[in-house]
Design an enzyme around this catalytic site. Sequence first.
Site, PDB file in Angstrom:
ATOM      1  N   ASP A 116       0.833  -1.199   0.000  1.00  0.00           N
ATOM      2  CA  ASP A 116       0.000   0.000   0.000  1.00  0.00           C
ATOM      3  C   ASP A 116       0.871   1.255   0.000  1.00  0.00           C
ATOM      4  OD1 ASP A 116      -2.336   1.459   0.030  1.00  0.00           O
ATOM      5  OD2 ASP A 116      -2.666   1.240   2.193  1.00  0.00           O
ATOM      6  N   HIS A 159       2.917   3.636  -8.920  1.00  0.00           N
ATOM      7  CA  HIS A 159       2.816   2.200  -9.217  1.00  0.00           C
ATOM      8  C   HIS A 159       4.087   1.708  -9.927  1.00  0.00           C
ATOM      9  CE1 HIS A 159      -1.183   2.300  -7.740  1.00  0.00           C
ATOM     10  NE2 HIS A 159      -1.715   2.945  -8.760  1.00  0.00           N
ATOM     11  N   LEU A 175      11.819 -19.894  -4.622  1.00  0.00           N
ATOM     12  CA  LEU A 175      10.651 -19.150  -4.127  1.00  0.00           C
ATOM     13  C   LEU A 175       9.443 -19.311  -5.053  1.00  0.00           C
ATOM     14  CD1 LEU A 175       9.585 -16.731  -2.226  1.00  0.00           C
ATOM     15  CD2 LEU A 175      10.257 -15.259  -4.123  1.00  0.00           C
TER      16      LEU A 175
HETATM   17  C1  FPP Z   1      -1.689   0.336  -3.456  1.00  0.00           C
HETATM   18  O1  FPP Z   1      -1.252   1.650  -3.575  1.00  0.00           O
HETATM   19  C2  FPP Z   1      -1.161  -0.546  -4.453  1.00  0.00           C
HETATM   20  C3  FPP Z   1      -1.901  -1.194  -5.415  1.00  0.00           C
HETATM   21  C4  FPP Z   1      -3.190  -0.756  -5.969  1.00  0.00           C
HETATM   22  C5  FPP Z   1      -1.455  -2.457  -5.933  1.00  0.00           C
HETATM   23  C6  FPP Z   1       0.010  -2.645  -6.038  1.00  0.00           C
HETATM   24  C7  FPP Z   1       0.483  -2.358  -7.383  1.00  0.00           C
HETATM   25  C8  FPP Z   1       1.782  -2.232  -7.696  1.00  0.00           C
HETATM   26  C9  FPP Z   1       2.890  -2.413  -6.728  1.00  0.00           C
HETATM   27  C10 FPP Z   1       2.072  -1.867  -9.087  1.00  0.00           C
HETATM   28  C11 FPP Z   1       2.802  -2.873  -9.854  1.00  0.00           C
HETATM   29  C12 FPP Z   1       2.211  -4.215  -9.782  1.00  0.00           C
HETATM   30  C13 FPP Z   1       2.649  -5.213 -10.538  1.00  0.00           C
HETATM   31  C14 FPP Z   1       2.256  -6.616 -10.243  1.00  0.00           C
HETATM   32  C15 FPP Z   1       3.548  -4.962 -11.660  1.00  0.00           C
HETATM   33  P1  FPP Z   1      -2.371   2.757  -3.564  1.00  0.00           P
HETATM   34  O2  FPP Z   1      -2.528   3.277  -4.946  1.00  0.00           O
HETATM   35  O3  FPP Z   1      -3.631   2.236  -2.945  1.00  0.00           O
HETATM   36  O4  FPP Z   1      -1.728   3.829  -2.618  1.00  0.00           O
HETATM   37  P2  FPP Z   1      -2.502   4.941  -1.774  1.00  0.00           P
HETATM   38  O5  FPP Z   1      -3.276   4.208  -0.695  1.00  0.00           O
HETATM   39  O6  FPP Z   1      -1.387   5.778  -1.226  1.00  0.00           O
HETATM   40  O7  FPP Z   1      -3.389   5.683  -2.719  1.00  0.00           O
END
Ligand code: FPP
Length: 248
Positions: A28, A45, A139
């Site tokens: 997150d 991301h 893994l």
């Molecule tokens: C949360 O951050 C994260 C996600 C929605 C999913 C995780 C996605 C990645 C790490 C991107 C790459 C993924 C892959 C598999 C290549 P958020 O956007 O909810 O953060 P915030 O709470 O600060 O808005």
Amino acid sequence: MNRAPKGLSGGSSLDPARVPAHVAIIMDGNGRWACARGLSRIRGHLAGAESIREIVRAAGELGIGYLTLYAFSVENWKRPKREVSSLMALLKRFLAREEAELNRNNVRLRAIGRIAGLPSDVQGALRKACAATASNTGLTLILALNYGGRSEIVDAVRQLCARAARGELTAEEVGEETVAGSLYTAGIPDPDLLIRTSGEMRVSNFLLWQISYAEMHVTPVYWPDFRRPHLVRALLDYQRRERRFGGV
Ligand code: FPP
């Protein structure tokens, strides 16, 4: 010769015999990381994908058997269309680019979730990367995609009802093992450690059945800043816990 896996020697006090077999992570804070830098959420991301790369490599080197990453939830479709399509494009690119790296590191890729609900090109990239890494023995990296803990349980119940309707199963025969064996994670040990980045104290519909006895480690660090030293810190925190599984 020092045979300890990388990261377990050289001043760290990690006990190699008590490295968790399965670590699950709620990644997150990508959006907040980007916002704090005046960048678009998708840049967050993109940076988050770099953390995935480093953490996958570190997890393998540290001797973790399974690493499950919450990459896209069933609720994430509610995000702006542009962000969802950027995430799907990023995922597809990541799968294509990381295939060689996964093979180099002996990592086997799997996916859990309602995979049939993903765009067909993403499904294709996923199938290809999973097949290309299927015989690796290090893994196991599990990407939770279009995943929800409640929908997973619903899917398991549907499967069990269908078996009962075919006369293959009676109500009395249904036990915890039957349910666990009908989840997407059938055959995978439950997570020992659940890590959540960016400080929120929620499980957000992640692995609801499987985390019953998982230890939790919540760090304020945003996912794009979460790197190997943070993983080691989480493992050290885990190793300080006394796990009683309801006993005394
Ligand atoms: C949360 O951050 C994260 C996600 C929605 C999913 C995780 C996605 C990645 C790490 C991107 C790459 C993924 C892959 C598999 C290549 P958020 O956007 O909810 O953060 P915030 O709470 O600060 O808005």
